[in-house]
Design a protein around this motif. Sequence first.
Motif, PDB file in Angstrom:
ATOM      1  N   PHE A  55       0.853  -1.185   0.000  1.00 16.75           N
ATOM      2  CA  PHE A  55       0.000   0.000   0.000  1.00 16.75           C
ATOM      3  C   PHE A  55       0.891   1.238   0.000  1.00 16.75           C
ATOM      4  N   VAL A  56       0.626   2.137  -0.942  1.00 18.85           N
ATOM      5  CA  VAL A  56       1.356   3.400  -1.031  1.00 18.85           C
ATOM      6  C   VAL A  56       0.303   4.497  -0.995  1.00 18.85           C
ATOM      7  N   GLY A  57       0.398   5.381  -0.019  1.00 24.80           N
ATOM      8  CA  GLY A  57      -0.645   6.384   0.098  1.00 24.80           C
ATOM      9  C   GLY A  57      -0.136   7.703   0.614  1.00 24.80           C
ATOM     10  N   SER A  58      -0.962   8.712   0.446  1.00 23.35           N
ATOM     11  CA  SER A  58      -0.621  10.046   0.912  1.00 23.35           C
ATOM     12  C   SER A  58      -1.896  10.812   1.200  1.00 23.35           C
ATOM     13  N   PRO A  59      -1.882  11.606   2.262  1.00 21.13           N
ATOM     14  CA  PRO A  59      -3.004  12.532   2.440  1.00 21.13           C
ATOM     15  C   PRO A  59      -2.889  13.671   1.439  1.00 21.13           C
ATOM     16  N   VAL A  60      -4.003  14.281   1.121  1.00 23.89           N
ATOM     17  CA  VAL A  60      -3.990  15.511   0.341  1.00 23.89           C
ATOM     18  C   VAL A  60      -3.465  16.579   1.302  1.00 23.89           C
ATOM     19  N   PRO A  61      -2.392  17.278   0.949  1.00 24.26           N
ATOM     20  CA  PRO A  61      -1.801  18.238   1.888  1.00 24.26           C
ATOM     21  C   PRO A  61      -2.799  19.309   2.336  1.00 24.26           C
ATOM     22  N   ARG A  62      -2.673  19.709   3.590  1.00 24.93           N
ATOM     23  CA  ARG A  62      -3.521  20.781   4.119  1.00 24.93           C
ATOM     24  C   ARG A  62      -3.300  22.043   3.300  1.00 24.93           C
ATOM     25  N   GLY A  63      -4.368  22.789   3.139  1.00 24.44           N
ATOM     26  CA  GLY A  63      -4.274  24.032   2.381  1.00 24.44           C
ATOM     27  C   GLY A  63      -4.346  23.821   0.883  1.00 24.44           C
ATOM     28  N   THR A  64      -4.629  22.557   0.472  1.00 25.46           N
ATOM     29  CA  THR A  64      -4.769  22.257  -0.953  1.00 25.46           C
ATOM     30  C   THR A  64      -6.053  21.488  -1.180  1.00 25.46           C
ATOM     31  N   GLU A  65      -6.410  21.353  -2.451  1.00 28.49           N
ATOM     32  CA  GLU A  65      -7.600  20.619  -2.846  1.00 28.49           C
ATOM     33  C   GLU A  65      -7.212  19.650  -3.956  1.00 28.49           C
ATOM     34  N   PHE A  66      -7.604  18.394  -3.811  1.00 26.87           N
ATOM     35  CA  PHE A  66      -7.325  17.372  -4.814  1.00 26.87           C
ATOM     36  C   PHE A  66      -7.999  17.763  -6.117  1.00 26.87           C
ATOM     37  N   VAL A  67      -7.249  17.674  -7.233  1.00 22.65           N
ATOM     38  CA  VAL A  67      -7.836  17.981  -8.533  1.00 22.65           C
ATOM     39  C   VAL A  67      -7.745  16.810  -9.501  1.00 22.65           C
ATOM     40  N   GLY A  68      -7.067  15.741  -9.103  1.00 24.25           N
ATOM     41  CA  GLY A  68      -7.050  14.553  -9.941  1.00 24.25           C
ATOM     42  C   GLY A  68      -5.753  14.312 -10.654  1.00 24.25           C
ATOM     43  N   GLU A  69      -5.892  13.755 -11.864  1.00 28.28           N
ATOM     44  CA  GLU A  69      -4.746  13.373 -12.680  1.00 28.28           C
ATOM     45  C   GLU A  69      -3.824  12.441 -11.907  1.00 28.28           C
ATOM     46  N   VAL A  70      -4.386  11.327 -11.484  1.00 30.41           N
ATOM     47  CA  VAL A  70      -3.658  10.344 -10.689  1.00 30.41           C
ATOM     48  C   VAL A  70      -2.968   9.346 -11.602  1.00 30.41           C
ATOM     49  N   THR A  71      -1.766   8.917 -11.181  1.00 32.21           N
ATOM     50  CA  THR A  71      -1.080   7.848 -11.893  1.00 32.21           C
ATOM     51  C   THR A  71      -1.906   6.578 -11.736  1.00 32.21           C
ATOM     52  N   ALA A  72      -2.369   6.025 -12.842  1.00 33.76           N
ATOM     53  CA  ALA A  72      -3.203   4.828 -12.777  1.00 33.76           C
ATOM     54  C   ALA A  72      -2.692   3.778 -13.756  1.00 33.76           C
ATOM     55  N   ASN A  73      -2.615   2.548 -13.317  1.00 38.97           N
ATOM     56  CA  ASN A  73      -2.222   1.413 -14.149  1.00 38.97           C
ATOM     57  C   ASN A  73      -2.956   0.214 -13.594  1.00 38.97           C
TER      58      ASN A  73
ATOM     59  N   THR B 261      11.633   0.191  -8.531  1.00 34.79           N
ATOM     60  CA  THR B 261      11.088   1.467  -8.097  1.00 34.79           C
ATOM     61  C   THR B 261       9.847   1.783  -8.912  1.00 34.79           C
ATOM     62  N   LEU B 262       8.806   2.260  -8.246  1.00 31.93           N
ATOM     63  CA  LEU B 262       7.597   2.734  -8.911  1.00 31.93           C
ATOM     64  C   LEU B 262       7.367   4.186  -8.508  1.00 31.93           C
ATOM     65  N   LYS B 263       6.773   4.964  -9.426  1.00 28.41           N
ATOM     66  CA  LYS B 263       6.443   6.351  -9.126  1.00 28.41           C
ATOM     67  C   LYS B 263       4.944   6.555  -9.303  1.00 28.41           C
ATOM     68  N   PHE B 264       4.368   7.261  -8.332  1.00 26.65           N
ATOM     69  CA  PHE B 264       2.948   7.568  -8.339  1.00 26.65           C
ATOM     70  C   PHE B 264       2.794   9.078  -8.188  1.00 26.65           C
ATOM     71  N   ALA B 265       1.760   9.647  -8.795  1.00 23.87           N
ATOM     72  CA  ALA B 265       1.577  11.091  -8.690  1.00 23.87           C
ATOM     73  C   ALA B 265       0.101  11.447  -8.701  1.00 23.87           C
TER      74      ALA B 265
END
Length: 171
Positions: free
Chosen positions: A84-102, A161-165
């Motif tokens: 599991f690789v995860g992250s909170p949406v940082p405070r003071g920001t709003e999620f807008v999408g464009e997620v790395t998906a495979n 190594t994998l990269k997610f964004a």
Amino acid sequence: MKRLPLTLACLLASPGAWAQSPPISTTQPRVQFTLTQDLVRRVQQGGQDVEQIVPNVKTVVPGDLLREQISVKNVGGETLRRVFVGSPVPRGTEFVGEVTANTSRWRVEYSIDDGRTYNAAPRRTVTVSENGQTVTREVIAPVSTYTHVRWTVGELGPGKTLKFAFRVRVK
């Protein structure tokens, strides 16, 4: 214009993922995480509108678009399963999408309740008025309400190594 300090989000890895691989010393790290936050700018190049990534920006202003990028590397000697690789949406920001998906190698899910539950399309309950009556129903939550992003990786081989964004906008 008000400048906001940029803070890094915390990363989460599932201890359960580690437990499914052969046991190794608990003092040796098995997964290495790196988080970068980069500013995304739209600029004109050769008459075309293109994105320019400004790495490791120190301050941002409301309206700025940021790319949150997570690198995860298996530094152990065994293949890890169900990581599991995860992250909170940082405070003071709003999620807008464009997620790395495979979808063939990993699954992406979102949380709207501070990481307590995850779903590919989180739903929330709303109450609306229809034909003079109050009706409660579940609807797909807007992406702006997402609080966390999580990827579930089927397996991660030794040394891989994998990269997610994902992207957020500064409020």
